[in-house]
Enzyme design. Structure first.
Site, short mmCIF file in Angstrom:
data_model
loop_
_atom_site.label_atom_id
_atom_site.label_comp_id
_atom_site.label_asym_id
_atom_site.label_seq_id
_atom_site.Cartn_x
_atom_site.Cartn_y
_atom_site.Cartn_z
CG ASP A 187 24.22 -26.67 -2.98
OD1 ASP A 187 23.36 -27.15 -2.23
OD2 ASP A 187 24.00 -25.80 -3.83
CB CYS A 245 69.00 -12.89 -4.10
SG CYS A 245 69.37 -13.93 -2.68
CG ASP A 303 25.61 -22.67 -7.27
OD1 ASP A 303 25.03 -23.23 -6.32
OD2 ASP A 303 25.05 -22.35 -8.33
CG ASP A 319 25.86 -23.21 -1.08
OD1 ASP A 319 25.18 -23.84 -0.25
OD2 ASP A 319 25.74 -23.34 -2.30
CB CYS A 371 68.14 -10.98 -1.07
SG CYS A 371 69.86 -11.47 -1.28
#
Length: 790
Positions: free
Chosen positions: A492, A97, A685, A689, A100
């Site tokens: 970038d 549930c 990447d 960065d 629940c």
């Protein structure tokens, strides 16, 4: 420094959504006794704290933050928990549930000694951060059993496991072999047959009609009534079992026998299909991302031994036959084959792999036989990282999910109160007690919020699963929610918009020399250098099948270039400074080229220039066009030269360019873009960065990038393709749209049926549809995104 003798730590303020609130938190935290320094950054959602006793201060800090913004969680930034706090994952067996599960999560979070507890109904897992797990576990079990009697709390040992029953489903071809499910089906069929027989005139004598209906009710509702009684003793009076019991027994009390049994039959059928739909959707999502192998083929000499995948060690040699999935991350030491990488990256084009090439787990070996050397054990391999990422993401709940959970706590008691008032007040006025009690009973059936509590998180979980099919890993529903609101995409340059590999773009020979000769002379000289630019020139010469001769001697001049003594003269390869140093006249140099240029001279005579630059990704222009179609602004932030950056931006169609930026400059530009446009997504990447990825509203990292960038990002693009950016945004928008569709549909249906009841068109059959029927439809709507092509 004043805080030289203090302990300095950084905390993440999860769910912080208001800059003004952040300022208020900082002010109040600074006033706490024992705090030497405190700074809250709304951009990075971090609290930097300098104090002697962090453990004593943390409860007060959490109280301040939640008092100002209730959803904020104060979590230590590091992966390991300080102050003896430890995070563990538990499986909640037999959890059935969603409402629940929300109640359990709330109660567990209120236990002393618990730092954070999150229950994910989609994976049936509890993630618990606490000091003393051994002491807490009995209390956690007691809470779960009180709310849902059959739930067992079991610690997840070792590797991640699939949600309960999914392994059984995989082995049985998609069908669950559960005795509990079979028993439920038998009860529904037998009870349904008895009900139908009792309703067909002439089959059952009138005197026995009521007995037949009671027998059908016991078959259909016996378990629900028993559960309701057990839960009521424990104080759980507003759960689905209790509400259905009161509603149907109330119908018996007002002599609506057929309707009581029919409604229970309809409810049990709806409940059965709801559970099947949830299990099916859960298994579809988890099977899509669980590519972990059960066993591997270990090579010992010429012998092949089958061992469990978790027993394979780094350095082991594994045999991968055609058609097999690469079991663990490794390196090919023998053989050549085409690999289908789409399960990991979403990229449909097979890639060639041979001796010395790295291979990641999850990819499918489509042709030749391979021998690979294991580089990462199962727990560290790509397949486990993907599964872990999806499971962790499911535990990160978006604002809408948290709102629905809070709403459910108010909704059920409110509707029950309305039901009581509906039964009493109009009954006193009109005297038609039977009708108004019947109307009130329909309200009780409607008052269960399961359709809402179940379908909203399942919609976000489906979005996470849909992303994984395209090689997009979302790190939570929060990320999806933020991604749908971005107004600008900032990228970038190197490794994101471009491939990050230097390639010879142009040869400009002068003074009567040919292009091939220019390239041959320069490549011969550069044979001795390991610089990436030198490597690109040598590779270009080899591609042209030019004969290269290693120089007899050479000298590298830092920041200028290389001087080589070859058999046919002295060769200079470098920039303008190098040629100026040796007094070479290079006035014939061609201007206006972007990229890195290498000027070449021989025996004091200028011969020409070689232009080298990164190459644009094939899908860059199409991806940017797709972003513009979504009415998003595109921008590029890079540390490269202005001319090179503008040329790449123009080729890709990017709107704005900022070049020659340091990492801190990128963050400043990001803040400016956010002020100008609104929510900002940054895609990068490189390790440089990481700060701007953390500072963006949504940070995305290319899977080929640095580990620090991937760690700091909210989204990871496993295929490192630009097309993943618009795909991720499209998935986020569709996921949010589906979640809101579920909310509106469930509430509108419930309100319509409540209004119909008050207007004199009450029907418990319609009320059951508003409960279990709507739940099934919402679940099916939630998983729709898994089948939609993005």
């Amino acid at each position: 420094m004043p805080d030289a003798d203090c302990v300095k730590r950084v905390y993440t303020l999860k769910n912080l959504g208001c800059a003004n609130c952040a300022a208020k938190m900082e002010h109040k935290i600074k006033e706490l006794p024992g705090v030497e320094y405190a700074a809250v950054s709304f951009v990075t959602k971090q609290l930097r704290l300098s104090a002697k006793d962090h453990e004593a201060l943390l409860p007060a800090i959490r109280e301040i933050c939640t008092a100002i913004e209730s959803d904020v969680e104060v979590v230590p930034r590091s992966g390991t928990m300080p102050f003896n706090f430890e995070s563990k994952v538990y499986l909640l067996e037999n959890l059935g549930c969603a409402n629940c599960a929300a109640k359990m999560e709330k109660a567990i979070n209120e236990l002393p000694g618990v730092s954070a507890a999150t229950i994910t109904f989609a994976t049936k897992q509890l993630r618990l951060t606490a000091k003393d797990h051994a002491q807490l576990l009995p209390q956690v079990q007691a809470i779960c059993s009180k709310i849902e009697a059959d739930v067992r709390v079991v610690e997840r040992v070792g590797k991640p496991v699939l949600a309960e029953n999914i392994n059984l489903r995989k082995k049985s071809g998609g069908r669950l072999s559960m005795s509990d499910e079979q028993r439920s089906l038998a009860e529904i069929v037998l009870g349904g047959v008895l009900f139908i027989i009792s309703e067909i005139a002439g089959i059952v004598p009138e005197a026995y009609h009521i007995y037949c209906l009671v027998a059908a009710y016991i078959l259909l509702g016996g378990r629900i009534v028993a559960t309701a009684v057990r839960n009521s003793v424990k104080g759980q009076v507003f759960d689905e079992n209790f509400l259905m019991t009161v509603a149907t027994l109330g119908a018996f009390a007002i002599r609506q026998y057929e309707e009581a049994v029919g409604v229970m039959l309809f409810y049990r059928i709806g409940e059965y299909f709801e559970h099947r739909a949830v299990e099916k959707s859960r298994s579809q999502i988890m099977e899509a991302v669980d590519m972990r192998p059960e066993v591997v083929n270990l090579l010992i000499g010429e012998e092949v031994r089958v061992i469990p995948a978790e027993e394979a060690n780094v350095g082991d040699i594994l045999l991968v036959r055609a058609g097999d999935r690469i079991p663990l991350d490794g390196v090919v030491i023998e053989g050549e084959s085409l690999l289908d990488t789409s399960p990991v990256t979403g990229e449909p084009v097979p890639v060639q792999r041979g001796f010395g090439d790295e291979v990641v787990s999850g990819c499918v070996n489509t042709s030749g036989m391979l021998k690979i050397r294991v580089e990462k054990v199962l727990a560290e391999s790509m397949v486990t990282k993907i599964l872990d990422s999806v499971e962790n993401a499911a535990a990160s709940k978006p604002q809408l999910d948290r709102f629905i959970t809070r709403f459910a706590r108010i909704y059920t008691p409110f509707v029950v109160i309305v039901a009581v008032l509906t039964a009493v007040l109009p009954g006193l006025i009109t005297g038609n007690w039977e009708y108004w009690i019947y109307t009130a009973l329909t309200f009780l059936v409607i008052s269960c919020p399961c359709a809402l509590v179940l379908s909203v998180p399942l919609a976000f979980f489906s979005g996470i699963g849909a992303g994984s099919k395209y090689g997009i890993l979302f790190k939570g529903g929060v990320t999806i929610e933020a991604l749908k609101n971005v107004k600008a995409v900032v990228m970038d340059k190197t490794g994101t918009v471009t491939k990050g590999n230097f390639v010879v773009q142009k040869l400009v020979p002068v003074n009567g020399i040919g292009a091939d000769e220019l390239l041959r002379l320069c490549a011969s000289a550069e044979l001795v250098s390991s610089h990436p630019i030198a490597t690109s020139i040598v590779n270009a010469a080899k591609a042209h099948e030019l004969k290269l001769e290693r120089p007899q001697s050479f000298e590298e001049i830092a920041g200028e270039g290389l001087v080589a003594a070859a058999a046919d003269g002295k060769i200079l390869c470098g920039n303008k400074k190098l040629l100026q140093r040796f007094g070479i006249d290079f006035s014939a140099r061609e201007e206006g080229n972007y990229g890195t240029e290498v000027l070449v001279a021989k025996d004091g005579r200028y011969l020409g220039q070689i232009i080298i630059d990164d190459t644009l990704k094939e899908d860059a222009a199409a991806a940017v066009a797709a972003l513009k179609k979504m009415r998003l602004t595109t921008a590029m932030l890079t540390g490269d030269a202005e001319a090179s950056a503008r040329a790449v931006a123009n080729a890709a169609g990017i709107d704005e360019v900022r070049a020659k930026l340091l990492p801190q400059d990128k963050l400043n530009e990001l803040v400016r873009l956010r002020k100008q446009y609104g929510g900002v997504m940054f895609v990068g990447d490189g390790i440089n960065d990481a700060p701007v990825l953390a500072g963006a509203d949504v940070g995305a990292a290319m899977g080929s990038g640095a580990d620090a960038a991937i760690e700091a990002a909210d989204v990871v693009f496993m295929n490192s393709e630009m097309r993943s950016i618009p795909q991720a945004i499209a998935i986020a928008k569709e996921t949010a749209r589906i979640a809101w569709q579920n909310v509106f549909f469930a509430l509108v249906v419930k309100l319509i049926i409540m209004a119909a009841g008050l207007a004199g068109f009450a029907s418990m059959w319609a009320a059951v549809f508003a409960d279990t029927g709507v739940s099934v439809l919402c679940v099916l709507n939630s998983i729709r995104i898994l089948y939609k092509k993005i």
